[in-house]
Design a protein around this motif. Sequence first.
Motif, mmCIF file in Angstrom:
data_model
loop_
_atom_site.group_PDB
_atom_site.id
_atom_site.type_symbol
_atom_site.label_atom_id
_atom_site.label_comp_id
_atom_site.label_asym_id
_atom_site.label_seq_id
_atom_site.Cartn_x
_atom_site.Cartn_y
_atom_site.Cartn_z
ATOM 1 N N VAL A 259 39.979 33.280 104.584
ATOM 2 C CA VAL A 259 40.022 32.209 103.590
ATOM 3 C C VAL A 259 38.642 31.980 102.992
ATOM 4 O O VAL A 259 38.498 31.543 101.845
ATOM 5 N N VAL A 260 37.580 32.290 103.753
ATOM 6 C CA VAL A 260 36.194 32.218 103.264
ATOM 7 C C VAL A 260 35.515 33.538 103.602
ATOM 8 O O VAL A 260 35.502 33.955 104.763
ATOM 9 N N ASN A 261 34.969 34.184 102.607
ATOM 10 C CA ASN A 261 34.371 35.506 102.800
ATOM 11 C C ASN A 261 32.964 35.371 103.385
ATOM 12 O O ASN A 261 31.961 35.322 102.664
ATOM 13 N N LEU A 262 32.875 35.325 104.723
ATOM 14 C CA LEU A 262 31.578 35.162 105.385
ATOM 15 C C LEU A 262 30.764 36.446 105.406
ATOM 16 O O LEU A 262 29.573 36.417 105.734
ATOM 17 N N SER A 263 31.378 37.564 105.047
ATOM 18 C CA SER A 263 30.640 38.830 105.068
ATOM 19 C C SER A 263 29.497 38.839 104.060
ATOM 20 O O SER A 263 28.595 39.672 104.150
ATOM 21 N N ILE A 264 29.510 37.888 103.097
ATOM 22 C CA ILE A 264 28.422 37.865 102.108
ATOM 23 C C ILE A 264 27.088 37.483 102.740
ATOM 24 O O ILE A 264 26.037 37.684 102.135
ATOM 25 N N PHE A 265 27.111 36.977 103.961
ATOM 26 C CA PHE A 265 25.849 36.652 104.629
ATOM 27 C C PHE A 265 25.065 37.904 105.013
ATOM 28 O O PHE A 265 23.908 37.812 105.416
ATOM 29 N N LYS A 266 25.696 39.071 104.891
ATOM 30 C CA LYS A 266 24.952 40.309 105.160
ATOM 31 C C LYS A 266 23.922 40.566 104.062
ATOM 32 O O LYS A 266 22.982 41.343 104.264
ATOM 33 N N HIS A 267 24.087 39.916 102.910
ATOM 34 C CA HIS A 267 23.099 40.035 101.837
ATOM 35 C C HIS A 267 21.910 39.144 102.183
ATOM 36 O O HIS A 267 22.040 37.931 102.313
ATOM 37 N N ARG A 268 20.753 39.766 102.328
ATOM 38 C CA ARG A 268 19.558 39.049 102.792
ATOM 39 C C ARG A 268 19.220 37.845 101.914
ATOM 40 O O ARG A 268 18.936 36.754 102.415
ATOM 41 N N ILE A 269 19.251 38.034 100.597
ATOM 42 C CA ILE A 269 18.860 36.957 99.682
ATOM 43 C C ILE A 269 19.794 35.764 99.842
ATOM 44 O O ILE A 269 19.351 34.613 99.926
ATOM 45 N N PHE A 270 21.098 36.036 99.905
ATOM 46 C CA PHE A 270 22.047 34.928 100.041
ATOM 47 C C PHE A 270 21.869 34.230 101.387
ATOM 48 O O PHE A 270 21.898 32.994 101.462
ATOM 49 N N ALA A 271 21.689 35.000 102.449
ATOM 50 C CA ALA A 271 21.546 34.413 103.782
ATOM 51 C C ALA A 271 20.354 33.464 103.835
ATOM 52 O O ALA A 271 20.452 32.345 104.357
ATOM 53 N N PHE A 272 19.210 33.896 103.291
ATOM 54 C CA PHE A 272 18.030 33.033 103.314
ATOM 55 C C PHE A 272 18.161 31.871 102.336
ATOM 56 O O PHE A 272 17.625 30.782 102.578
ATOM 57 N N SER A 273 18.884 32.079 101.238
ATOM 58 C CA SER A 273 19.026 30.985 100.264
ATOM 59 C C SER A 273 19.825 29.827 100.853
ATOM 60 O O SER A 273 19.647 28.676 100.441
ATOM 61 N N THR A 274 20.711 30.098 101.835
ATOM 62 C CA THR A 274 21.465 29.005 102.452
ATOM 63 C C THR A 274 20.532 28.061 103.214
ATOM 64 O O THR A 274 20.765 26.850 103.251
ATOM 65 N N MET A 275 19.478 28.621 103.818
ATOM 66 C CA MET A 275 18.501 27.787 104.511
ATOM 67 C C MET A 275 17.807 26.858 103.511
ATOM 68 O O MET A 275 17.598 25.669 103.772
ATOM 69 N N PHE A 276 17.490 27.397 102.343
ATOM 70 C CA PHE A 276 16.853 26.590 101.299
ATOM 71 C C PHE A 276 17.823 25.542 100.761
ATOM 72 O O PHE A 276 17.421 24.415 100.455
#
Length: 527
Positions: A259-276
């Motif tokens: 229902v939510v595509n969590l695999s996108i966290f494998k993208h480094r930029i997106f993963a770090f942008s969530t912290m921001f």
Amino acid sequence: MAAKTGFAKYIIVITTVTAAIMELLDTTIVNVALNQMAGSLGSTIEDVAWVITSYAIANVIIIPMTGFLGEYFGRKTYYLTSMVLFGVASYFCGASDGLWELVFWRFIQGIGGGALLSTSQAILFDAFDPKDRGIASGLFGMGIVLGPTLGPALGGYILETYNWSQIFYVNIPICALATVLTLIYIDRKEGEGERKQEIKIDYIGILLLIIGIGALQFVLEKGESEDWFESRMIVTVSLMAAIGIIGFIWHELHTEHPVVNLSIFKHRIFAFSTMFNLVSGLGLFTSAFVYPVLVQRVNGFTPLEAGVSLVAPTMAAVILFPIIGKRMGAGASPIPFMIAGICFFIFFGFYSGTATPDMGKWDFFPMQICRTIGISLLQLPLINQAVAGLKPKEYPAGIALSNMIRQLGGAFGIALANNFATNRAAQHRSDLMANMSTDNPLFNERVANATKNMIASTGDTFNAATMAYKQLEAAVARQAYFLAYLDTFRLISIFFICLLPFVFLLRTKKVSPEEAAAMAKAAAESH
């Protein structure tokens, strides 16, 4: 969906940005009305706080699912349904004559409002050519900042002029107009809603999401009032949150149709942008929460005065969004903007530490300008980072998750601010009371003067000394809370100081004009 031009584009901009502002505005507009609601409904402040909690829980549950729901029902259909649901729930919120009736309709309103954020962003992006999406980000960023900021001011005005029910009724004409404009000007995506039979519903994922994220939001909203982990209820709900979130992550990464595509966290930029996004949400919502409490509790502002003093600098700085959007649309790197934004927010936190209890509403203008400039410079690059490095089909999940993380950051920040300010106020009060001793000549002199003033004003010589001590105790409590709130602003700055070194992890490789054109074409075709 092809990019719009001319009048149609402006209508879409107005519709989507207004919808986003309305959704976020409803997260803060209720804050100033809790006392009036409690009196009208015959409830305690603690119970009526569920009006805020229920909306926040519904919001944070539905936002990550907006990508899936838009695909399953068709984005335009889902958007329209959510708009109507938000308007209808707003009416029943205003018409409620019991607390739990109001809490129920606020939850329904939060479900409808979830789509008005992420789906508005996706529709707005579609209205612009890929090369102009920096401008679209700038316009949407205005909504993200204006919504939470306008809430206290609009709420204060409505309370002084009408009554609390009008806080909800004001949404109805806006929803009606936005619904009509959506029907006329927003097109359906090609093939929208035609794959409904092919899409499998991830019931287990939805259930785990509701349990995990809903329970986490509950803990963040109610933890302070329930004395955190001293409460068996908070401990139980925290365990539910941990089990739900861990189970949700594991399930979504192992199921064929998440229902939510969590695999996108494998993208480094997106993963770090969530912290921001988490820290950005903390700064945006917490500063908008702490400031009105400070100036009303210590400086004696009315709710309307507190709101207006927050809105004025926001409106002055929000003009930065289209400018930054245009620069980023022209290919400017987001890194310098983010560094500048973080530095402005750090400065804001420590500059706010120089405030005094006798400052007027315009005396806060310079420090609030620093806050809104910081948010403007930071928020816009983060909106773009939500899809940076993702494939076009991953955009809805990226946008939804970024918005959810920002909301959770705000909830975490407000919970942290409440707890931190309470503890710091107790410490400051203890430190200040240490000077209230008969061995201190200055204290004895102040008591004597206060006693004389009491006798002069009341004529009561017998109780004058007792009243003088109570007056001094109230002054100490006021000063203790004032110092505690200033400490809270500094704490927010410390979060941004810790964040600053990680900015360079968001650096992306420079692409050639040919690669950029190919990416733009792929994005356009996917929409």
